[in-house]
Design a protein around this motif. Sequence first.
Motif, PDB file in Angstrom:
ATOM      1  N   TYR A  61      44.167 -56.106   6.600  1.00 46.67           N
ATOM      2  CA  TYR A  61      44.755 -57.079   5.809  1.00 46.67           C
ATOM      3  C   TYR A  61      45.942 -57.135   5.277  1.00 46.67           C
ATOM      4  N   GLU A  95      40.122 -57.000  -4.105  1.00 43.81           N
ATOM      5  CA  GLU A  95      41.134 -57.093  -5.336  1.00 43.81           C
ATOM      6  C   GLU A  95      40.806 -55.934  -6.107  1.00 43.81           C
ATOM      7  N   LEU A  96      41.704 -55.091  -6.398  1.00 45.03           N
ATOM      8  CA  LEU A  96      41.889 -54.170  -7.593  1.00 45.03           C
ATOM      9  C   LEU A  96      42.298 -54.865  -8.949  1.00 45.03           C
ATOM     10  N   TYR A 153      50.580 -58.266  -4.253  1.00 45.11           N
ATOM     11  CA  TYR A 153      50.348 -57.896  -5.770  1.00 45.11           C
ATOM     12  C   TYR A 153      51.952 -58.006  -6.526  1.00 45.11           C
ATOM     13  N   TYR A 203      46.609 -58.863  -8.690  1.00 43.04           N
ATOM     14  CA  TYR A 203      46.544 -59.316  -7.449  1.00 43.04           C
ATOM     15  C   TYR A 203      46.993 -60.713  -7.357  1.00 43.04           C
ATOM     16  N   TYR A 231      47.998 -57.880   1.658  1.00 44.65           N
ATOM     17  CA  TYR A 231      47.639 -58.089   0.359  1.00 44.65           C
ATOM     18  C   TYR A 231      49.127 -58.080  -0.569  1.00 44.65           C
ATOM     19  N   HIS A 261      45.618 -62.447  -0.637  1.00 41.16           N
ATOM     20  CA  HIS A 261      45.488 -61.812   0.475  1.00 41.16           C
ATOM     21  C   HIS A 261      45.185 -62.525   2.048  1.00 41.16           C
TER      22      HIS A 261
END
Lengths: 121, 112
Positions: free
Chosen positions: B32, A109-110, B36, B46, B34, B49
Amino acid sequence: GAGVSQTPSNKVTEKGKYVELRCDPISGHTALYWYRQSLGQGPEFLIYFQGTGAADDSGLPNDRFFAVRPEGSVSTLKIQRTERGDSAVYLCASSLTSRGTSGRADTGELFFGEGSRLTVL
Amino acid sequence: DAKTTQPTSMDCAEGRAANLPCNHSTISGNEYVYWYRQIHSQGPQYIIHGLKNNETNEMASLIITEDRKSSTLILPHATLRDTAVYYCIVRPRSQGTYKYIFGTGTRLKVLA
């Protein structure tokens, strides 16, 4: 605060001037990223640090752009001889880990800051 | 790097489920997916994911097809505060680099 802090939030400069943008990551985060976002576009990757070293600077558009992270915490993005096309929001992000691990521990996670809006006149 | 394709925009009625699709047909086995989102004038945030199993957290659910070539982000009960741009990203894992490549995302508008 506990989040990623970026300063200044807004910067207006003239074409040809030098600009520095600062990023203060979350304490303990080893990885730090810089992105650039133009109006209506998604964030564009610029550079990524693991600790003090630039692990990937492939996104820097040219040699007018440079970033440092001398002590592995705060980072500064430096832009020389600014051009009108450099106008954008510059986003900084940090993460706890940058190295892949197998299994669930790897969240990747960013955490992003609010960005620094640069306007070059 | 695998690329993603998302619709440019979608509308959803408040209180309804918002289903945001993403195509990532060139994804490789160790990459993966993800998600956002970016609310106006803020940095991306975030959401969730996954690798190949469906995932759920307090924000959303992620459904990944068996062949992993597409996924859907589900916001089960959309609110006005969910209006944002949603980015689907396939994260490359090359020499330990977590370089996220963002596309243009889906602009979700939740309607009252």
